[in-house]
Design a protein around this motif. Structure first.
Motif, PDB file in Angstrom:
ATOM      1  N   UNK A  33       0.830  -1.208   0.000  1.00 47.74           N
ATOM      2  CA  UNK A  33       0.000   0.000   0.000  1.00 47.74           C
ATOM      3  C   UNK A  33       0.868   1.263   0.000  1.00 47.74           C
ATOM      4  N   UNK A  34       2.154   1.103  -0.301  1.00 47.33           N
ATOM      5  CA  UNK A  34       3.069   2.249  -0.220  1.00 47.33           C
ATOM      6  C   UNK A  34       2.816   3.260  -1.333  1.00 47.33           C
ATOM      7  N   UNK A  35       2.610   2.786  -2.543  1.00 47.68           N
ATOM      8  CA  UNK A  35       2.430   3.675  -3.687  1.00 47.68           C
ATOM      9  C   UNK A  35       0.994   3.771  -4.168  1.00 47.68           C
ATOM     10  N   UNK A  36       0.113   2.981  -3.595  1.00 45.65           N
ATOM     11  CA  UNK A  36      -1.288   2.966  -4.005  1.00 45.65           C
ATOM     12  C   UNK A  36      -2.122   2.411  -2.859  1.00 45.65           C
ATOM     13  N   UNK A  37      -3.440   2.429  -3.049  1.00 49.30           N
ATOM     14  CA  UNK A  37      -4.331   1.883  -2.028  1.00 49.30           C
ATOM     15  C   UNK A  37      -5.397   2.841  -1.577  1.00 49.30           C
ATOM     16  N   UNK A  38      -5.206   4.146  -1.845  1.00 51.35           N
ATOM     17  CA  UNK A  38      -6.209   5.136  -1.489  1.00 51.35           C
ATOM     18  C   UNK A  38      -7.404   5.072  -2.427  1.00 51.35           C
ATOM     19  N   UNK A  39      -8.453   5.855  -2.152  1.00 52.88           N
ATOM     20  CA  UNK A  39      -9.679   5.791  -2.972  1.00 52.88           C
ATOM     21  C   UNK A  39      -9.457   6.133  -4.438  1.00 52.88           C
ATOM     22  N   UNK A  40      -8.454   6.935  -4.739  1.00 56.09           N
ATOM     23  CA  UNK A  40      -8.121   7.260  -6.136  1.00 56.09           C
ATOM     24  C   UNK A  40      -6.717   6.768  -6.480  1.00 56.09           C
ATOM     25  N   UNK A  41      -6.290   5.739  -5.773  1.00 58.22           N
ATOM     26  CA  UNK A  41      -4.979   5.169  -6.019  1.00 58.22           C
ATOM     27  C   UNK A  41      -3.842   5.899  -5.342  1.00 58.22           C
ATOM     28  N   UNK A  42      -4.133   6.755  -4.364  1.00 59.97           N
ATOM     29  CA  UNK A  42      -3.092   7.518  -3.693  1.00 59.97           C
ATOM     30  C   UNK A  42      -2.234   6.610  -2.798  1.00 59.97           C
ATOM     31  N   UNK A  43      -1.002   7.025  -2.543  1.00 58.66           N
ATOM     32  CA  UNK A  43      -0.139   6.271  -1.620  1.00 58.66           C
ATOM     33  C   UNK A  43      -0.722   6.298  -0.204  1.00 58.66           C
ATOM     34  N   UNK A  44      -0.532   5.188   0.521  1.00 59.17           N
ATOM     35  CA  UNK A  44      -0.990   5.126   1.906  1.00 59.17           C
ATOM     36  C   UNK A  44       0.169   5.007   2.891  1.00 59.17           C
ATOM     37  N   UNK A  45       1.187   4.192   2.583  1.00 60.86           N
ATOM     38  CA  UNK A  45       2.312   4.137   3.503  1.00 60.86           C
ATOM     39  C   UNK A  45       2.905   2.758   3.693  1.00 60.86           C
ATOM     40  N   UNK A  46       3.806   2.693   4.651  1.00 58.99           N
ATOM     41  CA  UNK A  46       4.594   1.497   4.961  1.00 58.99           C
ATOM     42  C   UNK A  46       4.053   0.809   6.207  1.00 58.99           C
ATOM     43  N   UNK A  47       4.168  -0.513   6.201  1.00 57.61           N
ATOM     44  CA  UNK A  47       3.826  -1.326   7.375  1.00 57.61           C
ATOM     45  C   UNK A  47       5.058  -2.146   7.721  1.00 57.61           C
ATOM     46  N   UNK A  48       5.432  -2.156   8.988  1.00 58.94           N
ATOM     47  CA  UNK A  48       6.549  -2.973   9.434  1.00 58.94           C
ATOM     48  C   UNK A  48       6.258  -3.465  10.839  1.00 58.94           C
ATOM     49  N   UNK A  49       7.017  -4.442  11.258  1.00 60.83           N
ATOM     50  CA  UNK A  49       6.836  -4.957  12.603  1.00 60.83           C
ATOM     51  C   UNK A  49       7.511  -4.051  13.625  1.00 60.83           C
ATOM     52  N   UNK A  50       6.904  -3.978  14.791  1.00 63.06           N
ATOM     53  CA  UNK A  50       7.538  -3.363  15.945  1.00 63.06           C
ATOM     54  C   UNK A  50       8.409  -4.397  16.640  1.00 63.06           C
ATOM     55  N   UNK A  51       9.309  -3.916  17.502  1.00 56.75           N
ATOM     56  CA  UNK A  51       9.936  -4.845  18.424  1.00 56.75           C
ATOM     57  C   UNK A  51       8.856  -5.451  19.308  1.00 56.75           C
ATOM     58  N   UNK A  52       9.054  -6.681  19.755  1.00 52.05           N
ATOM     59  CA  UNK A  52       8.004  -7.366  20.522  1.00 52.05           C
ATOM     60  C   UNK A  52       7.638  -6.580  21.779  1.00 52.05           C
ATOM     61  N   UNK A  53       6.341  -6.271  21.902  1.00 47.46           N
ATOM     62  CA  UNK A  53       5.897  -5.550  23.090  1.00 47.46           C
ATOM     63  C   UNK A  53       5.744  -6.512  24.264  1.00 47.46           C
ATOM     64  N   UNK A  54       5.814  -5.958  25.444  1.00 52.41           N
ATOM     65  CA  UNK A  54       5.577  -6.701  26.678  1.00 52.41           C
ATOM     66  C   UNK A  54       4.348  -6.122  27.364  1.00 52.41           C
ATOM     67  N   UNK A  55       3.865  -6.800  28.392  1.00 53.25           N
ATOM     68  CA  UNK A  55       2.777  -6.246  29.184  1.00 53.25           C
ATOM     69  C   UNK A  55       3.158  -4.913  29.799  1.00 53.25           C
ATOM     70  N   UNK A  56       4.410  -4.787  30.198  1.00 53.87           N
ATOM     71  CA  UNK A  56       4.892  -3.528  30.779  1.00 53.87           C
ATOM     72  C   UNK A  56       4.817  -2.389  29.776  1.00 53.87           C
ATOM     73  N   UNK A  57       5.228  -2.644  28.547  1.00 58.68           N
ATOM     74  CA  UNK A  57       5.178  -1.609  27.514  1.00 58.68           C
ATOM     75  C   UNK A  57       3.731  -1.211  27.235  1.00 58.68           C
ATOM     76  N   UNK A  58       2.838  -2.199  27.185  1.00 60.52           N
ATOM     77  CA  UNK A  58       1.422  -1.890  26.960  1.00 60.52           C
ATOM     78  C   UNK A  58       0.859  -1.033  28.080  1.00 60.52           C
ATOM     79  N   UNK A  59       1.168  -1.403  29.308  1.00 59.76           N
ATOM     80  CA  UNK A  59       0.617  -0.661  30.447  1.00 59.76           C
ATOM     81  C   UNK A  59       1.169   0.760  30.511  1.00 59.76           C
ATOM     82  N   UNK A  60       2.352   0.986  29.942  1.00 58.50           N
ATOM     83  CA  UNK A  60       2.935   2.323  29.961  1.00 58.50           C
ATOM     84  C   UNK A  60       2.156   3.302  29.094  1.00 58.50           C
TER      85      UNK A  60
END
Length: 495
Positions: free
Chosen positions: A320-347
């Protein structure tokens, strides 16, 4: 008589890289860093200390556009913000250098092309020992050189995710990463994303570029050196670098690489009778066009699937980096985060401990990132010497569309529960754009070689020079531009 041939202000990605690229020239180079070295401690792999207690955050307050004080998430250490980065070293796509129509407007394009920067991308990948794989991502531009190392391996739950995404027609690709995995995990079995590097496991600005630069006896690093002002003289030349102590240092060439916020603030703070709007600011563009990626964390859960990953961050999706919007506009990048923990979530949430821990055990954690567009009213200014950051977020509808596409994709891939949370305005998500690059001195701060239009011996080599933010991590692009600037300095200014 000058103290040095070159003074570099800042030891982050732009400063350390330009020093490394210039080091072999034999010129006397002094790197000034306001912070100190990070050293191993009980806090550097402790998620409570980092995410809940903010142990490494600066004791500093800025103001937002409404005049409200906040504690910024920027860091001041040798190596700069790269000490905490996710080690993603990805090239901008070829299309990012040309004007692009987005849902929120049109980007202006760059004064140079991908082909102009491509050889320097390869040099930066070698300097930062990037792990990657060409050919998995259809949006990836041509490479004239291979990645120095094969990609960091997927952990089993991520290998399964990659397979599921491929089966529904997407093109998951290995994230280009600057990580020595064995060395990182030898210190502690944690993610590296947002964790400080104290043992050289990440190829950050200190571990890679600064280490290479300091192997040359003509290069020196001075820590605890807070630069408060640049001094200018006849013809606009920078004649001195003033420290907080009052000491003034001189050099034939000054390279400013303090980061998109601090670089703009320093230039504005250096106003004089000859340059009442600040240095390098005849165009009135210093501090303007601030950009910060629109980002959200997206968590995919299946109650029967546990995620026992340690680091997780090895995959990206650019369908969806170069297309994907309603008129074919770019939307962006998706990547993984570092693995979250319960502590990170609660923060960052109010989830009860037992719920946060359960979610963390069952989630795959992703990062959706969309381009923020340049806006001259999105800017850095000073109020009684204090930094004011008035970010005018743009292109938000595209980001919402990207998050929705990702949620739909993850449900198709077998995850019945998908949650999202946007990063707030206080979170630095690849800040850039406050000293934009351009050919026209009336509408930009530096030329395509990162040299100030106003001051012949001043170069800026951090993310402030980026004309657009694109929608991928800017670290490698900053490094490539710094190497290109160093090449130009060596050939012209130091010849």
């Amino acid at each position: 008589m000058s103290d040095s041939d070159v003074i570099v202000i800042g030891s982050g990605m732009g400063g350390a890289t330009v020093a490394a690229a210039l080091a072999a020239s034999g010129q006397k180079i002094l790197i000034l860093e306001r912070g100190a070295h990070l050293t191993p401690s009980a806090h550097d792999r402790n998620d409570t200390a980092i995410f809940a207690d903010g142990y490494f955050r600066p004791d500093e307050e800025w103001l937002d556009g409404e005049g409200r004080a906040f504690n910024p998430g920027n860091y001041y250490f040798v190596g700069g913000n790269s000490k905490f980065y996710g080690a993603v070293l990805v090239r901008y796509r070829r299309e990012d250098f040309s004007p692009l129509v987005h849902m929120g407007g049109v980007t202006p394009g760059w004064p140079l092309s991908y082909d102009d920067l491509e050889p320097f991308y390869g040099q930066a990948e070698r300097l930062y020992a990037v792990r990657g794989q060409i050919g998995e991502d259809p949006t990836e531009p041509a490479h004239s050189t291979a990645y120095p190392h094969p990609p960091v391996p997927d952990e089993p739950p991520i290998a399964a995710l990659r397979s599921r995404l491929s089966r529904i027609g997407l093109h998951p690709a290995s994230l280009p990463l600057g990580v020595d995995l064995d060395r990182w995990l030898a210190r502690a079995r944690t993610p590296w994303d947002a964790f400080p590097d104290t043992t050289g496991g990440k190829m950050d600005a200190e571990t890679a570029a600064l280490k290479a630069a300091l192997q040359h006896r003509t290069v020196q690093l001075r820590t605890g050196a807070m630069v408060t002002r640049l001094l200018s003289g006849p013809g606009g030349r920078i004649t001195g670098v003033e420290l907080g102590s009052g000491e003034v240092l001189t050099a034939g060439v000054v390279v400013l690489a303090a980061g998109a916020i601090q670089t703009a603030a320093l230039l504005l703070r250096s106003a004089s009778s000859e340059f009442p709007k600040g240095l390098a600011n005849s165009s009135d563009q210093v501090g303007r066009n601030f950009m910060n990626h629109n980002c959200s964390a997206v968590l995919a859960l299946h109650p029967l699937w546990k995620n026992d990953c340690v680091y997780q961050k090895t995959l990206m999706i650019n369908d969806f980096y170069l297309a994907g919007g309603p008129r074919g506009e770019p939307l962006g990048n998706i990547q993984l985060l570092g693995k979250i923990s319960g502590t990170i979530l609660r923060a960052s949430t109010r989830l009860p401990r037992i719920v946060a821990n359960w979610v963390a055990r069952h989630s795959v954690d992703l990062y959706a990132m969309s381009e923020d567009l340049p806006n001259p009213e999105s800017r850095v200014t000073l109020k009684d010497g204090q930094i004011v950051l008035d970010w005018k977020r743009s292109n938000w509808d595209a980001h919402l569309a990207l998050v929705q596409k990702l949620k739909e994709t993850l449900r198709l891939a077998g995850y019945p529960v998908v949650l999202s949370r946007a990063f707030d305005r206080r979170t630095p998500s690849h800040q850039c754009g406050t000293a934009r690059m351009g050919r026209d001195a009336g509408s930009s701060v530096v030329d395509p070689f990162c040299r100030s239009h106003d001051h012949p011996n001043l170069f800026i080599t951090d993310a402030s020079v980026l004309p657009t933010s694109a929608a991928v991590n800017p670290a490698l692009t900053v490094a490539a531009l710094a190497i290109r600037a160093a090449d130009h300095i060596a050939q012209t200014r130091l010849a």
